[in-house]
Design an enzyme around this catalytic site. Structure first.
Site, PDB file in Angstrom:
ATOM      1  N   THR A 134      -3.717  -7.346 -54.594  1.00  0.00           N
ATOM      2  CA  THR A 134      -3.857  -6.900 -56.105  1.00  0.00           C
ATOM      3  C   THR A 134      -5.028  -7.686 -56.854  1.00  0.00           C
ATOM      4  OG1 THR A 134      -2.472  -8.966 -56.802  1.00  0.00           O
ATOM      5  CG2 THR A 134      -1.417  -6.855 -56.345  1.00  0.00           C
ATOM      6  N   TYR A 161      11.009  -9.262 -57.676  1.00  0.00           N
ATOM      7  CA  TYR A 161       9.730 -10.181 -58.242  1.00  0.00           C
ATOM      8  C   TYR A 161      10.504 -11.745 -58.719  1.00  0.00           C
ATOM      9  CZ  TYR A 161       6.172 -12.292 -61.314  1.00  0.00           C
ATOM     10  OH  TYR A 161       5.276 -13.263 -61.749  1.00  0.00           O
ATOM     11  N   ARG A 191       1.355  -4.191 -68.118  1.00  0.00           N
ATOM     12  CA  ARG A 191       1.947  -5.219 -69.254  1.00  0.00           C
ATOM     13  C   ARG A 191       1.514  -4.810 -70.438  1.00  0.00           C
ATOM     14  NH1 ARG A 191       0.949 -10.741 -65.445  1.00  0.00           N
ATOM     15  NH2 ARG A 191      -0.713  -9.283 -64.623  1.00  0.00           N
TER      16      ARG A 191
END
Length: 320
Positions: free
Chosen positions: A41, A150, A191
Site C-alpha cells: 500500500t 483491521y 477515507r
C-alpha cells in the site's frame, strides 16, 4: 527514544502516508533511518525526496517474514494497510502484519535492546459506547464483521506489544491514532478527507454515507507525528490517544471542503456501511498530561495545506 542522542532507527511502513512523514521528522532530528516496506500500500513516491540522503536507507521487505536490518536503537512499527479500501482488499495480509509482523519487529527490539513504538488505532474502540474515547475503554468491536481484519489485528498487536514489555522488558510504547490527513494521504483510500477532497476537485457529487450526522475528529499529519515522537521519548508504556479532540460531523466536513475548493458539487447520501462508527473523538487528557502535547492545526488550515497535494492527484489520472 532520546531527544539528544543520534540513533539508528527502523521505520516499518516507511513508504506509507504516516511512515514517510515520520521518516522526515526523524531525519530532521539528525537520526539515521532504515525504512522497510513491502509496497503493498506504500509508494516509492512518498520517499522520492529522500533519494541520495546518506542517512536514509530503504529496504523492500515483508515484515510478516523474519527479517533483520542489523543493529538499531529504536523501532517504529507503522506497517499495515490502514484504509478501508486496502484492508478490505488485503484482509488476510492485514491480519498477518498485525500478528506475525508485529511479533517479528518485537523480536528485533528484544534482540538489539531497542526501544519500540507501535502504531495502533482508534479502531480498537469500534463503534464506541463511551464518548469521547478514553484509553481505559475496552471498545465495542464486532470480531467477525467486515472491519474485523483491521480492528482485531490491531487489538492483537497491542496485546503482543504489552506482553513483550511485561515478559521481556522491551521498552515499548503504544499510540492509538485517530483520523489523520494531509499530503501523501492516498487519493483513493476510502477515507473521509481524501474522498471528499477528490470528489470536490473533480466536480463530482460528494458522497456521504448515512445522514452525515456521524462524527470524526481530524488531526493534521504534522501534529500527529510530533505527538508520536514525544510519546517515543516518554516512560509511558500503556496506550495513549493522539488525535484532534475537535469533533466534526461528516456533513460539516463536506461543507467546509466545498467552501475551500469553491466546488459546485452536490452532496449525495448513501447507506452507512456495516459497523461504521457513528461517533469518534479522542480524550487526549493523557497526552496533554504526560507529553504536554495537543494539536495546533485547525481543520481549515490543514485542508488549505493539503489542497495543492490533492489538486496534483486530480491532475495525475493514475493517482485517482
Amino acid at each position: 527514544m532520546s531527544a539528544q542522542t543520534v540513533q539508528t532507527i527502523l521505520v516499518t511502513g516507511a513508504a506509507g502516508f504516516l511512515g514517510s512523514h515520520l521518516c522526515d521528522h526523524l531525519l530532521a532530528d539528525g537520526h539515521s533511518i532504515v525504512g522497510v516496506d513491502n509496497l503493498s500500500t506504500g509508494s516509492h513516491a512518498n520517499l522520492a525526496h529522500l533519494a541520495g540522503n546518506p542517512r536514509f536507507r530503504f529496504v523492500e521487505a515483508d515484515i510478516c517474514q523474519p527479517f533483520d536490518v542489523g543493529p538499531v536503537d529504536y523501532i517504529f512499527n507503522f506497517a499495515s494497510p490502514a484504509s478501508p479500501v486496502d484492508y478490505t482488499r488485503l484482509g488476510i495480509e492485514t491480519l498477518l502484519v498485525g500478528s506475525a509482523g508485529t511479533i517479528n519487529t518485537l523480536e528485533l527490539a528484544k534482540k538489539y535492546g531497542a526501544g519500540y513504538l507501535h502504531a495502533s488505532t482508534s479502531e480498537c474502540y469500534g463503534d464506541p459506547e463511551v464518548h469521547p474515547q478514553v484509553e481505559t475503554y475496552w471498545g465495542n468491536v464486532n470480531p467477525i464483521g467486515p472491519r474485523s481484519v483491521y480492528d482485531e489485528a490491531k487489538r492483537f498487536s497491542e496485546a503482543a506489544v504489552v506482553a513483550y514489555h511485561r515478559y521481556h522488558g522491551v521498552n515499548t510504547h503504544l499510540v492509538r491514532i485517530f483520523n489523520t490527513y494531509g499530503p501523501r494521504l492516498q487519493a483513493n483510500d476510502g477515507r473521509v478527507i481524501s474522498n471528499l477532497m477528490i470528489q470536490a476537485l473533480k466536480g463530482e457529487p460528494l458522497t456521504i454515507y448515512g445522514d452525515g450526522s456521524q462524527t470524526r475528529s481530524f488531526c493534521f499529519a504534522s501534529d500527529l507525528i510530533s505527538g508520536i515522537v514525544l510519546l517515543s521519548r516518554s516512560e509511558e508504556h500503556m496506550p495513549v490517544n493522539i488525535g484532534n479532540p475537535v469533533e466534526w460531523t461528516i456533513l460539516e466536513c463536506a461543507k467546509e471542503i466545498l467552501d475551500l475548493t469553491g466546488s459546485t458539487s452536490k452532496i449525495i447520501f448513501k447507506p452507512l456501511p456495516q459497523d461504521d462508527p457513528t461517533r469518534r473523538r479522542p480524550d487526549i487528557t493523557r497526552a496533554r498530561t504526560l507529553l504536554g502535547w495537543e494539536p495546533k492545526v485547525k481543520l481549515r488550515e490543514g485542508l488549505e495545506r493539503s489542497l495543492s497535494y490533492f489538486q496534483a492527484c486530480v491532475n495525475t489520472p493514475q493517482a485517482v
